[in-house]
Write an enzyme that holds these catalytic residues in place. Structure first.
Site, PDB file in Angstrom:
ATOM      1  CD  GLN A  29      36.415  67.830  43.932  1.00  0.00           C
ATOM      2  OE1 GLN A  29      37.532  67.415  44.165  1.00  0.00           O
ATOM      3  NE2 GLN A  29      35.942  68.917  44.508  1.00  0.00           N
TER       4      GLN A  29
ATOM      5  N   GLY B 236      31.902  57.009  55.743  1.00  0.00           N
ATOM      6  CA  GLY B 236      33.315  57.328  55.897  1.00  0.00           C
ATOM      7  C   GLY B 236      33.717  57.205  57.356  1.00  0.00           C
TER       8      GLY B 236
ATOM      9  N   GLY C 277      28.937  62.498  53.887  1.00  0.00           N
ATOM     10  CA  GLY C 277      28.758  63.142  52.584  1.00  0.00           C
ATOM     11  C   GLY C 277      28.444  62.099  51.523  1.00  0.00           C
TER      12      GLY C 277
ATOM     13  CG  ASP D 234      37.394  63.059  51.496  1.00  0.00           C
ATOM     14  OD1 ASP D 234      37.145  63.748  50.487  1.00  0.00           O
ATOM     15  OD2 ASP D 234      36.831  63.237  52.604  1.00  0.00           O
TER      16      ASP D 234
END
Ligand code: F6P
Length: 361
Positions: free
Chosen positions: A287, A115, A12, A140
């Site tokens: 976000q 990630g 992402g 995150d």
């Protein structure tokens, strides 16, 4: 002797990706005189050999831009890649094809920004002999090998701004306002934004909640003359008797489960128990979008430069990491072993509880 490096952004997107690309490209091209090839759309471009060569101006004017100029994908796993055969979709290990693409371009090593999914594949490429350096990215903040990932603080900033705005409307209407934030199986965004925004209840995956205790906290506030409450809920939060709420399953993604929907679930329950009108805001991909805040621009720049320096020292198979305020590197093998979650009895949870925040426990 390094002459050419490859780079890709996977998973992402998150604020600060372009700042890393800029730092890598500028350091590699202007400090060391290397050539930089960027693969498009994460591992998809690596497998399909779709790339751009950074020109002298390509790393300019992108420091404050959200997203990634290379594009990204969070559904392409090079070790289990969707291809079409005889009109049918089949999944194949295409990692050798990607390695051959890099070899044919004369790429000496890859800098892989991502990630845990993207970096797990980076580790697997490293195990196969490809020289790689990883850079940790995710809103995150759930990578165990680093204290912080870039993009996280911007997401917290966005979520905090949302809580600030929800406060005034909650107070005017005497309502319960629920803000559902991202974070997958870690509650970092909810916890930090919840504290920064003055939430009354924070629900995180690491502390299973009892909805009656959440309602009690809201009623306590009402009895104390506070006719509104703000609840921040992480998308991965679950009740003491329940499971996470899944919004969809994306079959070909390395992490197929997409969380979402917990906000609406608890809103119904809270309204039923307390009788107070309750509304939900799902912050979603806001976000991940937009300009990185200065903290993330600086962290991204530090990570990008450090990645090139690691390559220059031939320290491969490692991920750049922030420990305290020091930039260091950890083996990729360790970095992706487990995710970093909120300690339920850690300092942040304790200080929040001290000032009266409820966690539904
Ligand atoms: O990992 C980043 C993240 O934004 C998570 O917080 C969220 O669960 C997920 O990605 C959403 O993925 P998608 O962009 O596929 O909806």
């Amino acid at each position: 002797m390094i002459k050419r490096i490859g780079i890709l952004t996977g998973g992402g997107d998150c604020p600060g990706l372009n700042a890393v690309l800029r730092a890598v490209a500028k350091t590699a091209m202007f400090k060391y005189g290397w050539e930089v090839f960027g693969f498009r759309d994460g591992y998809r471009g690596f497998v399909l050999n779709q790339y751009m060569k950074f020109g002298p101006d390509d790393a300019s004017g992108i420091l404050d831009k959200g997203g990634t100029i290379l594009g990204t994908s969070n559904r392409d796993n090079p070790f289990n890649f969707k291809v079409e055969e005889n009109g049918e979709a089949v999944y194949k290990d295409m990692s050798d094809v990607a390695i051959e693409n890099a070899r044919a371009l004369g790429i000496d090593c890859m800098i892989i920004i991502g990630g845990d999914g993207t970096l797990s594949s980076a580790r697997d490429f490293w195990r196969k002999g490809l020289k790689v350096v990883g850079v940790p990215k995710t809103i995150d903040n759930d990578l165990s090998g680093t204290d912080f990932t870039f993009g996280f603080m911007t997401a917290v900033d966005t979520a905090t701004d949302a809580i600030d705005k929800l406060h005034s409307t909650a107070e005017s209407h005497h309502r319960v306002m629920i803000l559902e934030v991202m974070g997958r199986y870690a509650g970092w965004i909810a916890l930090k934004a919840g504290i920064a925004g003055g939430a009354d209840v924070i629900l995180v995956p690491e502390i299973p909640y009892d909805i009656n205790k959440v309602a009690e906290k809201i009623m306590e506030r009402k009895q104390a003359g506070k006719h509104f409450s703000i609840v921040v809920v992480a998308e991965g939060a679950k009740s003491v008797k329940g499971e996470v709420v899944v919004s969809k399953v994306i079959k070909d993604s390395p992490d197929p489960v997409r969380l979402g929907g917990i906000g609406n679930k608890i809103a119904d329950e809270i309204e039923k128990i307390t009788g107070i009108e309750t509304r939900v805001t799902v912050l979603g991909h806001l976000q991940r979008g937009g300009r990185p805040i200065p903290y993330d621009r600086i962290l991204s720049t530090r990570f990008g430069v450090a990645a090139v320096e690691l390559v220059n020292r031939s320290e491969f198979g490692k991920m750049i990491s922030l420990k305290g305020d020091v930039i260091t590197a950890v083996p990729l093998e360790e970095a992706v072993e487990k995710i970093k979650t909120v300690p339920p009895d850690g300092e942040l949870v304790r200080i929040a509880k001290s000032i009266g925040v409820g966690f539904g426990d």
